[in-house]
Motif scaffolding. Sequence first.
Motif, PDB file in Angstrom:
ATOM      1  N   LEU A 182       0.859  -1.188   0.000  1.00  0.00           N
ATOM      2  CA  LEU A 182       0.000   0.000   0.000  1.00  0.00           C
ATOM      3  C   LEU A 182       0.895   1.239   0.000  1.00  0.00           C
ATOM      4  CD1 LEU A 182      -1.841  -2.340   1.333  1.00  0.00           C
ATOM      5  CD2 LEU A 182      -3.236  -0.428   2.155  1.00  0.00           C
ATOM      6  N   ARG A 183       0.872   1.996  -1.139  1.00  0.00           N
ATOM      7  CA  ARG A 183       1.767   3.165  -1.267  1.00  0.00           C
ATOM      8  C   ARG A 183       0.985   4.443  -1.676  1.00  0.00           C
ATOM      9  NH1 ARG A 183       4.671  -0.709  -4.507  1.00  0.00           N
ATOM     10  NH2 ARG A 183       6.620  -1.387  -3.570  1.00  0.00           N
ATOM     11  N   PRO A 184      -0.036   4.886  -1.134  1.00  0.00           N
ATOM     12  CA  PRO A 184      -0.736   4.324   0.032  1.00  0.00           C
ATOM     13  C   PRO A 184      -1.898   3.412  -0.375  1.00  0.00           C
ATOM     14  CG  PRO A 184      -1.565   6.513  -0.418  1.00  0.00           C
ATOM     15  CD  PRO A 184      -0.522   6.254  -1.463  1.00  0.00           C
ATOM     16  N   ALA A 185      -2.227   3.384  -1.710  1.00  0.00           N
ATOM     17  CA  ALA A 185      -3.360   2.557  -2.133  1.00  0.00           C
ATOM     18  C   ALA A 185      -2.896   1.135  -2.433  1.00  0.00           C
ATOM     19  CB  ALA A 185      -4.021   3.176  -3.362  1.00  0.00           C
ATOM     20  N   GLY A 186      -3.801   0.205  -2.259  1.00  0.00           N
ATOM     21  CA  GLY A 186      -3.495  -1.189  -2.547  1.00  0.00           C
ATOM     22  C   GLY A 186      -4.723  -2.066  -2.296  1.00  0.00           C
ATOM     23  N   VAL A 187      -4.490  -3.379  -2.182  1.00  0.00           N
ATOM     24  CA  VAL A 187      -5.582  -4.341  -1.977  1.00  0.00           C
ATOM     25  C   VAL A 187      -5.325  -5.116  -0.692  1.00  0.00           C
ATOM     26  CG1 VAL A 187      -6.853  -6.309  -2.937  1.00  0.00           C
ATOM     27  CG2 VAL A 187      -5.921  -4.537  -4.477  1.00  0.00           C
TER      28      VAL A 187
ATOM     29  N   SER B  51      -3.723   3.295   2.909  1.00  0.00           N
ATOM     30  CA  SER B  51      -3.118   3.294   4.249  1.00  0.00           C
ATOM     31  C   SER B  51      -3.356   4.628   4.939  1.00  0.00           C
ATOM     32  CB  SER B  51      -1.622   3.003   4.151  1.00  0.00           C
ATOM     33  OG  SER B  51      -0.963   4.082   3.517  1.00  0.00           O
ATOM     34  N   ALA B  52      -3.473   4.599   6.226  1.00  0.00           N
ATOM     35  CA  ALA B  52      -3.689   5.822   7.000  1.00  0.00           C
ATOM     36  C   ALA B  52      -2.400   6.594   7.191  1.00  0.00           C
ATOM     37  CB  ALA B  52      -4.282   5.472   8.359  1.00  0.00           C
ATOM     38  N   GLY B  53      -1.301   5.894   7.035  1.00  0.00           N
ATOM     39  CA  GLY B  53      -0.023   6.569   7.238  1.00  0.00           C
ATOM     40  C   GLY B  53       0.889   6.362   6.057  1.00  0.00           C
ATOM     41  N   GLY B  54       2.032   5.733   6.323  1.00  0.00           N
ATOM     42  CA  GLY B  54       3.009   5.535   5.272  1.00  0.00           C
ATOM     43  C   GLY B  54       2.827   4.208   4.552  1.00  0.00           C
ATOM     44  N   PHE B  55       3.957   3.641   4.125  1.00  0.00           N
ATOM     45  CA  PHE B  55       3.983   2.417   3.341  1.00  0.00           C
ATOM     46  C   PHE B  55       3.634   1.196   4.208  1.00  0.00           C
ATOM     47  CE2 PHE B  55       6.548  -1.289   2.107  1.00  0.00           C
ATOM     48  CZ  PHE B  55       6.033  -1.540   0.841  1.00  0.00           C
TER      49      PHE B  55
ATOM     50  N   VAL C  57      -6.965   1.811   6.149  1.00  0.00           N
ATOM     51  CA  VAL C  57      -6.415   0.788   7.042  1.00  0.00           C
ATOM     52  C   VAL C  57      -5.093   1.261   7.605  1.00  0.00           C
ATOM     53  CG1 VAL C  57      -7.553  -1.076   5.749  1.00  0.00           C
ATOM     54  CG2 VAL C  57      -5.189  -0.398   5.173  1.00  0.00           C
ATOM     55  N   GLN C  58      -4.691   0.615   8.725  1.00  0.00           N
ATOM     56  CA  GLN C  58      -3.369   0.890   9.280  1.00  0.00           C
ATOM     57  C   GLN C  58      -2.752  -0.421   9.721  1.00  0.00           C
ATOM     58  OE1 GLN C  58      -4.337   3.692  12.371  1.00  0.00           O
ATOM     59  NE2 GLN C  58      -4.511   2.084  13.932  1.00  0.00           N
ATOM     60  N   GLU C  59      -1.441  -0.460   9.689  1.00  0.00           N
ATOM     61  CA  GLU C  59      -0.708  -1.705  10.018  1.00  0.00           C
ATOM     62  C   GLU C  59      -0.800  -1.974  11.519  1.00  0.00           C
ATOM     63  OE1 GLU C  59       3.688  -3.725   9.269  1.00  0.00           O
ATOM     64  OE2 GLU C  59       3.325  -1.623   8.739  1.00  0.00           O
ATOM     65  N   ILE C  60      -0.982  -3.284  11.870  1.00  0.00           N
ATOM     66  CA  ILE C  60      -1.040  -3.697  13.274  1.00  0.00           C
ATOM     67  C   ILE C  60       0.381  -3.936  13.751  1.00  0.00           C
ATOM     68  CG2 ILE C  60      -1.857  -5.443  14.918  1.00  0.00           C
ATOM     69  CD1 ILE C  60      -4.193  -5.960  13.045  1.00  0.00           C
ATOM     70  N   ASP C  61       0.688  -3.295  14.839  1.00  0.00           N
ATOM     71  CA  ASP C  61       2.022  -3.475  15.426  1.00  0.00           C
ATOM     72  C   ASP C  61       2.131  -4.890  15.975  1.00  0.00           C
ATOM     73  OD1 ASP C  61       4.462  -3.307  16.591  1.00  0.00           O
ATOM     74  OD2 ASP C  61       4.052  -1.446  17.693  1.00  0.00           O
TER      75      ASP C  61
ATOM     76  N   GLY D 262       1.544  -8.646   2.916  1.00  0.00           N
ATOM     77  CA  GLY D 262       1.607  -9.678   3.947  1.00  0.00           C
ATOM     78  C   GLY D 262       1.475  -9.134   5.356  1.00  0.00           C
ATOM     79  N   SER D 263       1.495  -7.797   5.500  1.00  0.00           N
ATOM     80  CA  SER D 263       1.366  -7.201   6.834  1.00  0.00           C
ATOM     81  C   SER D 263      -0.077  -7.311   7.334  1.00  0.00           C
ATOM     82  CB  SER D 263       1.786  -5.724   6.792  1.00  0.00           C
ATOM     83  OG  SER D 263       3.120  -5.580   6.346  1.00  0.00           O
ATOM     84  N   GLN D 264      -0.205  -7.448   8.656  1.00  0.00           N
ATOM     85  CA  GLN D 264      -1.524  -7.477   9.269  1.00  0.00           C
ATOM     86  C   GLN D 264      -2.058  -6.040   9.364  1.00  0.00           C
ATOM     87  OE1 GLN D 264      -3.193 -10.382  10.212  1.00  0.00           O
ATOM     88  NE2 GLN D 264      -1.472 -11.335   9.094  1.00  0.00           N
ATOM     89  N   ILE D 265      -3.315  -5.873   9.033  1.00  0.00           N
ATOM     90  CA  ILE D 265      -3.905  -4.529   9.036  1.00  0.00           C
ATOM     91  C   ILE D 265      -5.231  -4.549   9.778  1.00  0.00           C
ATOM     92  CG2 ILE D 265      -2.776  -3.760   6.927  1.00  0.00           C
ATOM     93  CD1 ILE D 265      -6.402  -4.806   6.784  1.00  0.00           C
ATOM     94  N   VAL D 266      -5.688  -3.310  10.129  1.00  0.00           N
ATOM     95  CA  VAL D 266      -6.989  -3.148  10.743  1.00  0.00           C
ATOM     96  C   VAL D 266      -7.659  -1.943  10.082  1.00  0.00           C
ATOM     97  CG1 VAL D 266      -6.093  -1.654  12.583  1.00  0.00           C
ATOM     98  CG2 VAL D 266      -8.264  -2.841  12.906  1.00  0.00           C
ATOM     99  N   VAL D 267      -8.970  -2.051   9.859  1.00  0.00           N
ATOM    100  CA  VAL D 267      -9.718  -0.946   9.232  1.00  0.00           C
ATOM    101  C   VAL D 267      -9.945   0.133  10.280  1.00  0.00           C
ATOM    102  CG1 VAL D 267     -11.831  -0.262   8.053  1.00  0.00           C
ATOM    103  CG2 VAL D 267     -10.830  -2.522   7.605  1.00  0.00           C
ATOM    104  N   SER D 268      -9.408   1.314  10.036  1.00  0.00           N
ATOM    105  CA  SER D 268      -9.526   2.410  11.006  1.00  0.00           C
ATOM    106  C   SER D 268     -10.588   3.431  10.630  1.00  0.00           C
ATOM    107  CB  SER D 268      -8.176   3.114  11.142  1.00  0.00           C
ATOM    108  OG  SER D 268      -7.779   3.662   9.885  1.00  0.00           O
TER     109      SER D 268
END
Length: 447
Positions: free
Chosen positions: A400-405, A417-421, A440-444, A425-431
């Motif tokens: 996601l740069r920031p758009a993607g699937v 993405s809500a922030g950066g790249f 979405v944003q990446e789950i830490d 395969g990263s885990q995400i959550v719909v914010s």
Amino acid sequence: MRSMRRTVNPLRLLLSVICIAVAILGFTTGHLADAKTYHKAYWVPVEHEIEQGLGSFLKRAFAEAESQQADLIVLHINTPGGEIGAADSIGQLIRQSPVHVVAYIDNQAFSAGTYIALNANEIVMTPGSSIGAATPIDLAGNAADVKLISGWSEKMAQAAALNGRNEEVARAMVEIDKEYPGLKGKGTVLSLGAERAKELGYADQVVSGKAELLSYLGVQADSLQTIEPTVGERVARVVTSPVVMSLLLIVGLVGIVVELFAPGFGVAGTISLCAFGLYFFGHYVAGFATWLHIALFVLGILLMIMEIFLPGGIVGAIGFISIVTGLIMAAYDTQQGLASLGIAVLVTVIIMLILIKKYGIKGLFSKFILGEVQRNEAGYVAPKDQRDLLNKNGVALTPLRPAGVVKIDGKRIDAVSAGGFIAAGSQIVVSQVEGTRVVVQEIDQKE
């Protein structure tokens, strides 16, 4: 008979010879003084109607002749008349010129043309030509009001007096309601043919044509230089005519109105731009319009376009004022500019009302409003409500740069993405969900 011999007195004989010599010398000197000796002559045409564009051309012609140290300018006058304001300016130009000016009339010099000729140092006519009929008229072809006629009559008389011509003859060419015994009756205006003009002192010479004119002036034909108007000056002469000014503004404004009723930028818009372009080009070449006036007009058009996207009326009002200011300031006379614009606006409003009656008020704004309704039977499907995805977890299928699937609940979802790249395969959550936009944003992973 005794013949008588008379003794000749030598002193008396000497005095007689001296007297005869002085007389011959005086006669010769007088003729030499009367002979015209011009070293550099210019031929300048004054043709068609008299208007402000002609005045602009003549200013250039006189300036060029004076810069070349000319001592003679021949104005070839052939005009039915025109604007007395323009003729007044041209008359002043002739009077102030240090160059000797000859008005040559081989056809007609009526109305404003007569005034121009009277300001010249000499008037030369050909048989069959005419001068006079100088009563001012309005746009309808009727005689102007008494105040204007009285003022113009005085100007004509003063121009005639410049070279010792009879002022009453000049007034008889203007005033209709006054009788001038021996010249004209009441209810008419005076016009003069070549011979009658010479008889009354309104023609200094009558010649058969140009060749005899040059011979009379002592000018060699091959040394005569001609100053012709440029293409731009010819256009300016047409454009600065009050009638043409009004027509161009009518075409320009009507073109805008028609373009508002028609979808897309087409013929009407193109014609409108050409009309306004000619208006400004002609007045710019004639020396009346400047880049400031053109910039005001262009700025006004841009502000009117911005009003479509910035509703409220303020931007549009400023744009309208800017357009009007540019058009009026570009005219050679503010009053004439207002008059021409007023006529154009009146005609445009009438045409606008006709178009509204035929197409309705909606037609005026149809190009700015969505005119079609999207229906399911036509194949349109409204986007699905995705608010149920909020706070759900998933995985990024693509970077996601920031758009993607991303993949959520086994479904592929377009997201940003809500922030950066965010790597694939990263885990995400719909914010956040805004209509069809899923953020979405990446789950830490440490959490």
